[in-house]
Write a protein that holds these residues in place. Structure first.
Motif, PDB file in Angstrom:
ATOM      1  N   ALA A 158       0.803  -1.219   0.000  1.00 32.76           N
ATOM      2  CA  ALA A 158       0.000   0.000   0.000  1.00 32.76           C
ATOM      3  C   ALA A 158       0.837   1.271   0.000  1.00 32.76           C
ATOM      4  N   LEU A 159       2.133   1.160   0.302  1.00 29.73           N
ATOM      5  CA  LEU A 159       3.009   2.334   0.340  1.00 29.73           C
ATOM      6  C   LEU A 159       3.733   2.565  -0.987  1.00 29.73           C
ATOM      7  N   ASP A 160       3.579   1.647  -1.915  1.00 25.47           N
ATOM      8  CA  ASP A 160       4.301   1.703  -3.183  1.00 25.47           C
ATOM      9  C   ASP A 160       3.327   1.964  -4.328  1.00 25.47           C
ATOM     10  N   ALA A 161       3.451   3.128  -4.972  1.00 27.67           N
ATOM     11  CA  ALA A 161       2.539   3.497  -6.053  1.00 27.67           C
ATOM     12  C   ALA A 161       2.595   2.501  -7.205  1.00 27.67           C
ATOM     13  N   ASP A 162       3.790   1.995  -7.528  1.00 27.47           N
ATOM     14  CA  ASP A 162       3.917   1.028  -8.621  1.00 27.47           C
ATOM     15  C   ASP A 162       3.155  -0.254  -8.317  1.00 27.47           C
ATOM     16  N   SER A 163       3.140  -0.629  -7.049  1.00 27.59           N
ATOM     17  CA  SER A 163       2.440  -1.843  -6.643  1.00 27.59           C
ATOM     18  C   SER A 163       0.934  -1.707  -6.820  1.00 27.59           C
ATOM     19  N   LEU A 164       0.453  -0.474  -6.845  1.00 28.59           N
ATOM     20  CA  LEU A 164      -0.992  -0.235  -6.924  1.00 28.59           C
ATOM     21  C   LEU A 164      -1.496  -0.052  -8.353  1.00 28.59           C
ATOM     22  N   ARG A 165      -0.606  -0.206  -9.327  1.00 22.65           N
ATOM     23  CA  ARG A 165      -1.035  -0.061 -10.724  1.00 22.65           C
ATOM     24  C   ARG A 165      -2.090  -1.091 -11.111  1.00 22.65           C
ATOM     25  N   CYS A 166      -2.123  -2.209 -10.415  1.00 26.57           N
ATOM     26  CA  CYS A 166      -3.115  -3.244 -10.704  1.00 26.57           C
ATOM     27  C   CYS A 166      -4.537  -2.768 -10.421  1.00 26.57           C
ATOM     28  N   LEU A 167      -4.657  -1.670  -9.666  1.00 24.97           N
ATOM     29  CA  LEU A 167      -5.982  -1.138  -9.323  1.00 24.97           C
ATOM     30  C   LEU A 167      -6.486  -0.127 -10.347  1.00 24.97           C
ATOM     31  N   SER A 168      -5.654   0.212 -11.314  1.00 23.19           N
ATOM     32  CA  SER A 168      -6.001   1.240 -12.301  1.00 23.19           C
ATOM     33  C   SER A 168      -7.328   0.991 -13.018  1.00 23.19           C
ATOM     34  N   PRO A 169      -7.657  -0.261 -13.382  1.00 30.14           N
ATOM     35  CA  PRO A 169      -8.929  -0.487 -14.079  1.00 30.14           C
ATOM     36  C   PRO A 169     -10.160  -0.071 -13.273  1.00 30.14           C
ATOM     37  N   PHE A 170     -10.018   0.019 -11.945  1.00 27.34           N
ATOM     38  CA  PHE A 170     -11.148   0.376 -11.096  1.00 27.34           C
ATOM     39  C   PHE A 170     -11.139   1.859 -10.715  1.00 27.34           C
ATOM     40  N   LEU A 171     -10.130   2.577 -11.164  1.00 22.46           N
ATOM     41  CA  LEU A 171      -9.955   3.972 -10.757  1.00 22.46           C
ATOM     42  C   LEU A 171     -10.093   4.929 -11.937  1.00 22.46           C
ATOM     43  N   LYS A 172     -10.949   4.565 -12.874  1.00 24.17           N
ATOM     44  CA  LYS A 172     -11.135   5.398 -14.047  1.00 24.17           C
ATOM     45  C   LYS A 172     -11.997   6.615 -13.720  1.00 24.17           C
ATOM     46  N   LYS A 173     -11.882   7.625 -14.526  1.00 24.43           N
ATOM     47  CA  LYS A 173     -12.604   8.881 -14.325  1.00 24.43           C
ATOM     48  C   LYS A 173     -14.102   8.623 -14.177  1.00 24.43           C
ATOM     49  N   GLY A 174     -14.685   9.185 -13.142  1.00 21.65           N
ATOM     50  CA  GLY A 174     -16.117   9.076 -12.916  1.00 21.65           C
ATOM     51  C   GLY A 174     -16.566   7.862 -12.137  1.00 21.65           C
ATOM     52  N   LYS A 175     -15.666   6.924 -11.847  1.00 20.63           N
ATOM     53  CA  LYS A 175     -16.014   5.747 -11.067  1.00 20.63           C
ATOM     54  C   LYS A 175     -15.915   6.065  -9.577  1.00 20.63           C
ATOM     55  N   THR A 176     -16.885   5.580  -8.808  1.00 15.66           N
ATOM     56  CA  THR A 176     -16.897   5.837  -7.368  1.00 15.66           C
ATOM     57  C   THR A 176     -16.442   4.591  -6.623  1.00 15.66           C
ATOM     58  N   ILE A 177     -15.481   4.757  -5.724  1.00 11.30           N
ATOM     59  CA  ILE A 177     -14.966   3.635  -4.938  1.00 11.30           C
ATOM     60  C   ILE A 177     -15.107   3.926  -3.449  1.00 11.30           C
ATOM     61  N   ALA A 178     -15.072   2.868  -2.659  1.00 15.63           N
ATOM     62  CA  ALA A 178     -15.057   2.987  -1.200  1.00 15.63           C
ATOM     63  C   ALA A 178     -14.197   1.864  -0.657  1.00 15.63           C
ATOM     64  N   LEU A 179     -13.781   1.993   0.590  1.00 13.47           N
ATOM     65  CA  LEU A 179     -12.928   0.992   1.222  1.00 13.47           C
ATOM     66  C   LEU A 179     -13.593   0.445   2.476  1.00 13.47           C
ATOM     67  N   LEU A 180     -13.449  -0.861   2.678  1.00 12.55           N
ATOM     68  CA  LEU A 180     -13.843  -1.507   3.915  1.00 12.55           C
ATOM     69  C   LEU A 180     -12.663  -2.322   4.415  1.00 12.55           C
ATOM     70  N   GLY A 181     -12.398  -2.249   5.703  1.00 17.44           N
ATOM     71  CA  GLY A 181     -11.291  -3.021   6.248  1.00 17.44           C
ATOM     72  C   GLY A 181     -11.071  -2.695   7.703  1.00 17.44           C
ATOM     73  N   ALA A 182     -10.556  -3.655   8.443  1.00 20.53           N
ATOM     74  CA  ALA A 182     -10.298  -3.459   9.864  1.00 20.53           C
ATOM     75  C   ALA A 182      -9.140  -2.491  10.071  1.00 20.53           C
ATOM     76  N   VAL A 183      -9.051  -1.979  11.284  1.00 15.77           N
ATOM     77  CA  VAL A 183      -7.915  -1.145  11.651  1.00 15.77           C
ATOM     78  C   VAL A 183      -6.632  -1.940  11.452  1.00 15.77           C
ATOM     79  N   GLY A 184      -5.655  -1.334  10.785  1.00 20.90           N
ATOM     80  CA  GLY A 184      -4.394  -2.010  10.526  1.00 20.90           C
ATOM     81  C   GLY A 184      -4.347  -2.747   9.204  1.00 20.90           C
ATOM     82  N   SER A 185      -5.435  -2.672   8.429  1.00 26.48           N
ATOM     83  CA  SER A 185      -5.472  -3.385   7.150  1.00 26.48           C
ATOM     84  C   SER A 185      -4.787  -2.617   6.033  1.00 26.48           C
ATOM     85  N   GLY A 186      -4.432  -1.351   6.283  1.00 24.38           N
ATOM     86  CA  GLY A 186      -3.725  -0.565   5.277  1.00 24.38           C
ATOM     87  C   GLY A 186      -4.595   0.415   4.512  1.00 24.38           C
TER      88      GLY A 186
END
Length: 325
Positions: A158-186
């Motif tokens: 989660a601290l490495d931008a290159d590692s997060l490139r796999c999420l690009s298909p879900f982060l396109k313009k106009g798409k709405t995202i949210a996060l769920l996760g326990a404390v400490g999940s990143g």
């Protein structure tokens, strides 16, 4: 603050376009709720921010909803949502289900997140973090993938931008995202990395004053409300009671009433694990419920925790009554 956005900036999609009438297109205005404060809603449209007072003629609405108003910002109607976390948020396209690959790994909680997301009719992507702290990351990822053959599972730093490139298909313009996760999940680390200014200097922008909706550098919209952050525990309690009622009963046998079950003397839960009367992973999952909604300075339980304990104690009493009969 720049309060001018296009409808695409705000997450407008063809699903909503199909609900418009000719009058809507010619005379009315389209706006999205970006905050709810007391008895009024804060909305944003192509014409800027405005406030809509709640009254008996206006249905109950949540952050993310789309509404039609006239040119004077009078409410006309609420558009049907594409997804809905009841009484919490709506029109979320993708939910990132966060889980750390360390001692906090909890397959039961991931399953519950999946159920909540599917019930809301949003897409789910499981994001496994902190693989560097886990010796069996591949095995745990396989466990998650077995939950659904079509489930997308990503292992990231989660601290490495290159590692997060796999999420690009879900982060396109106009798409709405949210996060769920326990404390400490990143979650915070992931958001901070995704929100970093890009090479062209484009940074995230808040939609409205509350910051519950943010436009990310990618053009995607992050929906981050307090209710969504609390959803993980408030909703997990129902399915957890059946699993943990016996442990809550065992907890009452601890030597100290404020036992945190972290190695204190006289801890009944620790003793049960050592004596093989209680599965270590079940105990770990139960302790996660303690840590998700508390911190070192918190003395009293949160409302979700109180609800969990009251329900669980009632379940224990019901089981004892049934056994007596």
């Amino acid at each position: 603050m720049d309060s001018t956005f296009t409808l695409l900036d705000l997450g407008w999609q063809a699903y909503f376009q199909q609900q418009l009438s000719l009058d809507d297109l010619e005379s009315n205005r389209i706006a999205r709720i970006c905050a709810q404060k007391g008895s009024h809603y804060e909305l944003v449209s192509e014409f800027g921010l405005f406030v809509l007072e709640s009254d008996s003629d206006i249905p109950s609405m949540v952050v993310g909803d789309w509404v039609i108003t006239d040119t004077d910002h009078n409410f006309l109607r609420l558009l049907e949502s594409s997804s809905s976390f009841e009484d919490i948020a709506s029109n979320i396209d993708t939910v990132f289900l966060m889980c750390a690959l360390n001692q906090d790994f909890n397959l039961t909680l991931i399953k519950r997140y999946l159920e909540l997301t599917h019930d809301a009719q949003a897409d789910a992507v499981v994001i496994l973090t902190k693989a560097d702290t886990c010796e069996d990351a591949t095995e745990k990822r396989a466990q998650v993938e077995k939950l659904d053959p079509l489930l997308i599972v990503e292992t990231v730093n989660a601290l490495d931008a290159d590692s997060l490139r796999c999420l690009s298909p879900f982060l396109k313009k106009g798409k709405t995202i949210a996060l769920l996760g326990a404390v400490g999940s990143g979650k915070s680390a992931l958001i901070n990395t995704l929100m970093q200014t890009t090479e062209d200097g484009k940074a995230q922008k808040n939609i409205g004053d509350s910051g519950t909706l943010k436009i990310m550098p990618s053009g995607a919209i992050l929906l981050d409300t307090e209710d969504m952050r609390e959803l993980q525990l408030a909703e997990f309690d129902g399915s957890a009671i059946a699993n943990f009622a016996d442990i809550i009963a065992l907890e009452k046998q601890c030597k100290f009433s404020d036992c945190h079950h972290q190695g204190e003397p006289g801890c009944a839960i620790k003793a049960a694990v050592l004596n093989k009367r209680l599965d270590e992973q079940r105990a770990a999952n139960f302790l996660l419920l303690h840590s998700e909604n508390s911190n070192d300075d918190q003395v009293t339980k949160s409302k979700p925790q109180e609800k969990f304990y009251r329900s669980a104690q009632s379940d224990v009493r019901a089981r004892k009554h049934s056994a007596a009969e």
